[in-house]
Motif scaffolding. Structure first.
Motif, PDB file in Angstrom:
ATOM      1  N   ALA A 101       0.849  -1.194   0.000  1.00 38.41           N
ATOM      2  CA  ALA A 101       0.000   0.000   0.000  1.00 38.41           C
ATOM      3  C   ALA A 101       0.883   1.242   0.000  1.00 38.41           C
ATOM      4  N   ALA A 102       1.936   1.229   0.807  1.00 40.60           N
ATOM      5  CA  ALA A 102       2.834   2.382   0.899  1.00 40.60           C
ATOM      6  C   ALA A 102       3.514   2.645  -0.444  1.00 40.60           C
ATOM      7  N   ARG A 103       3.945   1.573  -1.097  1.00 45.63           N
ATOM      8  CA  ARG A 103       4.619   1.789  -2.387  1.00 45.63           C
ATOM      9  C   ARG A 103       3.655   2.322  -3.425  1.00 45.63           C
ATOM     10  N   SER A 104       2.422   1.822  -3.388  1.00 45.95           N
ATOM     11  CA  SER A 104       1.450   2.326  -4.365  1.00 45.95           C
ATOM     12  C   SER A 104       1.150   3.801  -4.117  1.00 45.95           C
ATOM     13  N   LEU A 105       1.408   4.269  -2.896  1.00 48.89           N
ATOM     14  CA  LEU A 105       1.196   5.692  -2.600  1.00 48.89           C
ATOM     15  C   LEU A 105       2.387   6.543  -3.040  1.00 48.89           C
ATOM     16  N   GLY A 106       3.377   5.903  -3.633  1.00 43.63           N
ATOM     17  CA  GLY A 106       4.484   6.652  -4.194  1.00 43.63           C
ATOM     18  C   GLY A 106       5.780   6.574  -3.414  1.00 43.63           C
ATOM     19  N   ALA A 107       5.831   5.743  -2.371  1.00 42.31           N
ATOM     20  CA  ALA A 107       7.048   5.651  -1.561  1.00 42.31           C
ATOM     21  C   ALA A 107       8.014   4.642  -2.184  1.00 42.31           C
ATOM     22  N   SER A 108       9.291   5.001  -2.194  1.00 38.87           N
ATOM     23  CA  SER A 108      10.309   4.087  -2.717  1.00 38.87           C
ATOM     24  C   SER A 108      10.533   2.964  -1.718  1.00 38.87           C
ATOM     25  N   SER A 109      11.258   1.923  -2.149  1.00 39.94           N
ATOM     26  CA  SER A 109      11.565   0.812  -1.246  1.00 39.94           C
ATOM     27  C   SER A 109      12.278   1.312   0.010  1.00 39.94           C
ATOM     28  N   ARG A 130      12.092   4.296   1.411  1.00 41.06           N
ATOM     29  CA  ARG A 130      11.168   5.032   2.267  1.00 41.06           C
ATOM     30  C   ARG A 130      10.237   4.075   3.016  1.00 41.06           C
ATOM     31  N   VAL A 131       9.747   3.068   2.291  1.00 42.74           N
ATOM     32  CA  VAL A 131       8.848   2.091   2.911  1.00 42.74           C
ATOM     33  C   VAL A 131       9.570   1.387   4.055  1.00 42.74           C
TER      34      VAL A 131
END
Lengths: 345, 269
Positions: free
Chosen positions: B169-177, B179-180
């Motif tokens: 979900a976090a990556r789909s919100l635009g966060a890189s690996s 950042r996640v």
């Protein structure tokens, strides 16, 4: 807006083969199919968590088949909402903004505006574990919408809630979609969700999309008996021939009302079929002898299977009628239904 | 009648409870009795004397510091490994997991010998650095070798407990690996990582077998306990041992307290 071109994915339990799909800008598209048919895998491929074996994914004309998830700008909403339990509601909603480098001061305004639009402004400082199912859904939607993604991917977002809440959340989803104008791709196994929410529905059976149509089209003219059955249509009969307004199916003449001579199937709701010991005069055009095959409980009613020639139909009767008619395997009865009860496609 | 039956039933259950309680108590006694006896048998005067002994305090400081250095360095390198082991599927993963557990099952004196062949004077590394034998660095390496599995396994369990869907979900919100990892995975797994660090540190502090082979001097506290017992007898070894135990237990309690999971009520207060 989104185009899937000949997408293939082979997995141990099923195969998605040569899947083609084209979504229009701003539409609410529902992918409808039973569980275990590859809907979630399709979402994973569109979101970028799984690579297709073959085929291409395009967004606004750009090939994104190999782009990482964070570069696609599609926000995913999961069945259990996947809220971040260590963050407050406000921090959850702001997550996508912060990930895109929006400063926390600037994100506050956007978070508040969205929260107000979704009636969750009072929850902003709470932790997510204290939220009800409906609140969780709204937070998940707010979080997904905050960074203004190109598309929302919703993976069975209504499957985990009970019936009463479901209707309300469905209503909310549609309202939010109309409000934002974002493209929604929603997968579900529930025809009611699809009927209520979708601008267009794609029916997925056995790793293929069998039919793409508006809800009205789909329920009026399902492409084949499998699709019809999945949509909840019962007593589906294959039309053998049509002559002067009368169809033959399984050797039985069925009167129906139809304009188009090219129909291939008919169906009758089980509750529209009357069973009786004797034939009787009425306005119902369909009445013929039949034999009871078997029966089973169906909630407050009994589902009785009868056959006549090559035709097998299911009728719903009350326990009282069941006893009055003395129904047993092999009982000879008459089966009656109106021609207007016969739906053709 | 029902009363009689009820009693008969609770009587049978109490046999079950009794036998399990007795067996459980045996194990607890095995752990608690020697420790308690040791603490009770040493006097306050004996302890304060040991605490005032510069040799002893020097050794305790060395032991705590070497184990801490080993833990911190291994955390830096081991947490990414734990994450990979929790998240990724790859060929040879089972073998890799078995390799990580190896230091737990091999005898620690043998581990010390094995380390000598890598960091000893005649090893390749030793020919450059002069070897790490008899140095604090060598002690830290020996401690790290025998205790790092505790850290890796605890951190891996922590990452496994983070639902993968949250990361997606976090990556789909635009966060890189990256950042996640730093905003979702690590903050959610930190309690397990910290408890793994404490376990590793404690295991490093208590290490004797591998350390004594790498370095008799400078003397870590477990080595000193052994040396005093050999040279001066039980009384002299005892006070040093008790001092070390008290320090370890105190650290253990404090860290456990800091890493306790918040209750639901506390979260929503």
């Amino acid at each position: 807006m989104l185009e899937l071109e000949s997408l293939c994915k082979r997995l141990s339990l099923f195969t998605i083969a040569d899947l083609n799909l084209r979504l229009n800008q701003g539409e609410y598209f529902v992918l409808l199919g039973p569980s275990g048919v590859g809907k979630t895998v399709l979402i994973e491929m569109v979101a970028g968590f799984m690579a297709p074996d073959a085929g291409r994914i395009l967004c606004e004309g750009q090939d994104i088949t190999t782009s990482p998830p964070e570069a696609r700008d599609f926000a995913v909403v999961y069945q259990d909402y996947a809220l971040f339990p260590h963050l407050t509601v406000a921090a959850n909603i702001a997550y996508g903004l912060r990930a895109r480098g929006v400063k926390s001061k600037q994100s506050v305004g956007r978070v508040r505006a969205l929260a107000e639009k979704l009636n969750i402004a009072a929850l902003l400082n709470r932790h997510t574990s204290a939220l009800s199912g409906g609140e969780q859904q709204r937070v998940a939607l707010a979080r997904a919408l905050a960074p203004r993604p190109r598309m929302l991917l919703l993976d069975e977002p209504l499957a985990a809630v009970d019936v009463g809440l479901r209707a309300r959340l469905r209503h909310e989803l549609r309202r939010i979609h109309q409000h934002t104008g974002t493209t929604f791709l929603h997968v579900t196994h529930d025809p009611d969700d699809a009927l209520y929410l979708a601008d267009r529905i794609g029916v997925m059976l056995g790793g293929r999309i069998r039919q793409i149509a508006t809800p009205e089209e789909l329920f009026r003219a399902p492409s084949d008996a499998d699709v019809a059955e999945f949509l909840g249509m019962r007593n589906i009969m294959t039309v053998d021939s049509v002559r002067q307004g009368v169809c033959r199916a399984g050797g039985v003449e069925i009167h129906a009302v139809f304009a188009d001579q090219s129909i291939s199937h008919m169906w009758v709701k089980p509750e529209e079929i009357l069973l009786s010991r004797q034939p009787f005069d009425s306005s119902a055009r369909n009445q013929f002898r039949c034999t009871v095959e078997e029966w089973e409980n169906s909630g407050p009613l009994l589902a009785v299977r009868v056959s006549s020639g090559g035709l097998t139909l299911t009728a719903l009767v009350t326990y009282e009628s069941f006893n009055d008619l003395g129904i047993d395997a092999g009982t000879e009865l008459y089966c009656t239904f109106k021609s207007s009860a016969v739906h053709c496609f | 009648m029902s009363n009689v039956l009820g009693e008969a039933r609770s009587y049978r259950i109490s046999w079950f409870a009794l036998i399990f309680a007795v067996l459980g108590s045996c194990v607890l006694l095995l752990i608690v009795a020697p420790l308690l006896a040791l603490v009770l048998s040493s006097s306050f005067g004996e302890l304060s004397q040991a605490a005032a002994d510069a040799e002893v305090t020097q050794s305790i400081r060395l032991t705590l510091a070497a184990a801490l250095a080993a833990t911190l360095i291994c955390t830096l390198a081991g947490v990414p490994l734990s994450y990979v082991l929790a998240r990724k599927k790859f060929y040879g993963k089972t073998a890799l997991l078995a390799i990580i557990d190896l230091p737990i099952i091999i005898p620690h004196s043998a581990a010390g010998i094995a380390l000598l062949t890598v960091i000893g004077r005649r090893s390749l590394l030793g020919s450059v650095t002069g070897g790490l034998m008899g140095s604090a660095a060598g002690i830290a390496v020996a401690m790290a070798f025998v205790s790092v599995p505790f850290l890796i396994n605890a951190a891996r369990a922590g990452f496994l407990a983070v639902p993968e869907r949250l990361e997606k979900a976090a990556r789909s919100l635009g966060a890189s690996s990256w950042r996640v990892f730093f905003t979702i995975s690590l903050p959610m797994a930190w309690r397990d990582i910290l408890s793994g660090m404490v376990l590793m540190w404690a295991r490093g502090i208590s290490e004797f077998g591998a350390v004594i082979i790498i370095a008799y001097h400078p003397m870590t506290t477990p080595v000193m306990v052994f040396q005093r017992f050999n040279d001066y007898g039980l009384a002299h070894a005892r006070s040093v041992a008790v001092l070390l135990i008290i320090i370890c237990v105190a650290i253990f309690v404090v860290v456990r307290f800091l890493a306790r999971r918040p209750t639901r009520e506390a979260q929503n207060a």
